[in-house]
Design a protein around this motif. Structure first.
Motif, PDB file in Angstrom:
ATOM      1  N   LYS A   1       0.829  -1.205   0.000  1.00  0.00           N
ATOM      2  CA  LYS A   1       0.000   0.000   0.000  1.00  0.00           C
ATOM      3  C   LYS A   1       0.863   1.255   0.000  1.00  0.00           C
ATOM      4  O   LYS A   1       0.512   2.265  -0.609  1.00  0.00           O
ATOM      5  N   LEU A   2       1.991   1.182   0.662  1.00  0.00           N
ATOM      6  CA  LEU A   2       2.872   2.342   0.781  1.00  0.00           C
ATOM      7  C   LEU A   2       4.114   2.220  -0.096  1.00  0.00           C
ATOM      8  O   LEU A   2       5.130   2.865   0.144  1.00  0.00           O
ATOM      9  N   LYS A   3       4.015   1.367  -1.136  1.00  0.00           N
ATOM     10  CA  LYS A   3       5.074   1.234  -2.135  1.00  0.00           C
ATOM     11  C   LYS A   3       6.404   0.789  -1.535  1.00  0.00           C
ATOM     12  O   LYS A   3       7.477   1.220  -1.959  1.00  0.00           O
ATOM     13  N   LEU A   4       6.341  -0.073  -0.537  1.00  0.00           N
ATOM     14  CA  LEU A   4       7.534  -0.659   0.056  1.00  0.00           C
ATOM     15  C   LEU A   4       7.650  -2.111  -0.393  1.00  0.00           C
ATOM     16  O   LEU A   4       6.672  -2.711  -0.839  1.00  0.00           O
ATOM     17  N   GLU A   5       8.830  -2.671  -0.258  1.00  0.00           N
ATOM     18  CA  GLU A   5       9.031  -4.056  -0.648  1.00  0.00           C
ATOM     19  C   GLU A   5       8.547  -4.988   0.461  1.00  0.00           C
ATOM     20  O   GLU A   5       9.049  -4.924   1.591  1.00  0.00           O
ATOM     21  N   PRO A   6       7.593  -5.864   0.195  1.00  0.00           N
ATOM     22  CA  PRO A   6       7.100  -6.786   1.228  1.00  0.00           C
ATOM     23  C   PRO A   6       8.225  -7.653   1.782  1.00  0.00           C
ATOM     24  O   PRO A   6       9.114  -8.085   1.050  1.00  0.00           O
ATOM     25  N   CYS A   7       8.155  -7.916   3.070  1.00  0.00           N
ATOM     26  CA  CYS A   7       9.196  -8.704   3.736  1.00  0.00           C
ATOM     27  C   CYS A   7       8.974 -10.201   3.622  1.00  0.00           C
ATOM     28  O   CYS A   7       9.924 -10.973   3.758  1.00  0.00           O
TER      29      CYS A   7
END
Length: 287
Positions: free
Chosen positions: A143-149
């Motif tokens: 949602k916040l354009k981060l890379e999922p962990c």
């Protein structure tokens, strides 16, 4: 009684999750340059400076699974100032159409009234499994354009430590932060449970137990590595829970009188467990 609870959850859905409009209104984020102020508009986090500390039951008043005391070194990381809210989590449920919380405990069916009261009064999400939690982390990261962990394949979950998205803290990170991190000497002077945490963290000992990443091993401390430990490697093990649950009346005072306020206290549950005494607090790697 179950109908009452699910009706309550449905009403929360349609009453509006205010976070949705806020998230959609935020400018797009680049993966390599994360604007922390924008992230904190959605979920406020505290930067924890890493260091080496003694993890475990230092006073010798805890349980056997809190020993032996051993050195642990951690890198800088971010940790949620507070637990994840009902409002934000239910937006996730609404969008994906799954992972709905269940406010129940199979072993304590007589406590429905407490769970209903919990649903009405508390802002922190509870009644979610460990599997629900990692799925939520990935959703919020995207949602916040981060890379999922996390890479999730049914019940098999692997953690990409290089990803910059949201994740569950390790229990070593949780305990380090609860002790005050590199400010531990100042935190130790705060004897009143109502005193503010030296790092600004909230509800560590007063609200919910919180899911951590780690697979639980009772004797793990005998073989824990020095650098960034993350639990045993048995995929069928329980998952660690840290913190004090609201489900135990006067939990802080009981612990203080009997065994002291223990940041080292460990608990665990099956990752599929969902009840009203377990919630989540998110972490992220430091940029």
């Amino acid at each position: 009684m179950k109908k009452f609870i699910f009706i309550g959850i449905f009403l929360i859905f349609i009453s509006g999750c205010s976070c949705e409009k806020e998230i959609k209104s935020k400018p797009a984020l680049k993966r390599k340059m994360v604007n922390i102020s924008i992230l904190n508009d959605i979920y406020n986090m505290v930067h924890i400076k890493g260091g080496t500390y003694q993890m475990g039951d230092r006073k010798g008043t805890g349980n056997v699974n809190e020993r032996p005391v051993h050195d642990v070194s951690l890198k800088n990381f971010y940790l949620g100032e507070d637990e994840v809210t009902i409002d934000l989590y239910l937006q996730f449920c609404n969008e994906v159409g799954d992972h709905v919380p269940e406010f129940r405990d199979e072993n304590e069916k007589k406590r429905w009234d407490l769970y209903e009261r919990r649903l009405v009064q508390c802002k922190s999400i509870c009644g979610i499994s460990w599997y629900n939690s990692v799925s939520f982390c990935n959703w919020l990261s995207k949602k916040l354009k981060l890379e999922p962990c996390y890479k999730i394949n049914f019940t098999q979950v692997t953690w990409n430590r290089e990803a910059n998205g949201f994740r569950l803290p390790t229990e070593a990170e949780w305990e380090y932060a609860a002790r005050g991190g590199h400010e531990e000497s100042k935190q130790s002077k705060l004897e009143n449970p109502k005193s503010p945490h030296v790092l600004g963290l909230k509800k560590l000992h007063t609200d919910l137990g919180e899911w951590c990443w780690d697979l639980y091993g009772m004797d793990y401390y005998n073989k824990s590595p020095l650098n960034s430990p993350a639990g045993i490697e048995d995929l069928f093990a329980n998952r660690v829970i840290r913190g004090t649950s609201w489900g135990y009346p006067n939990a802080y005072h009981y612990q203080k009188e009997q065994k002291g306020r223990r940041e080292s206290k460990r608990n665990f549950h099956q990752p599929k467990t969902r009840n009203a005494r377990i919630g989540i607090r998110l972490a992220r790697k430091s940029e």
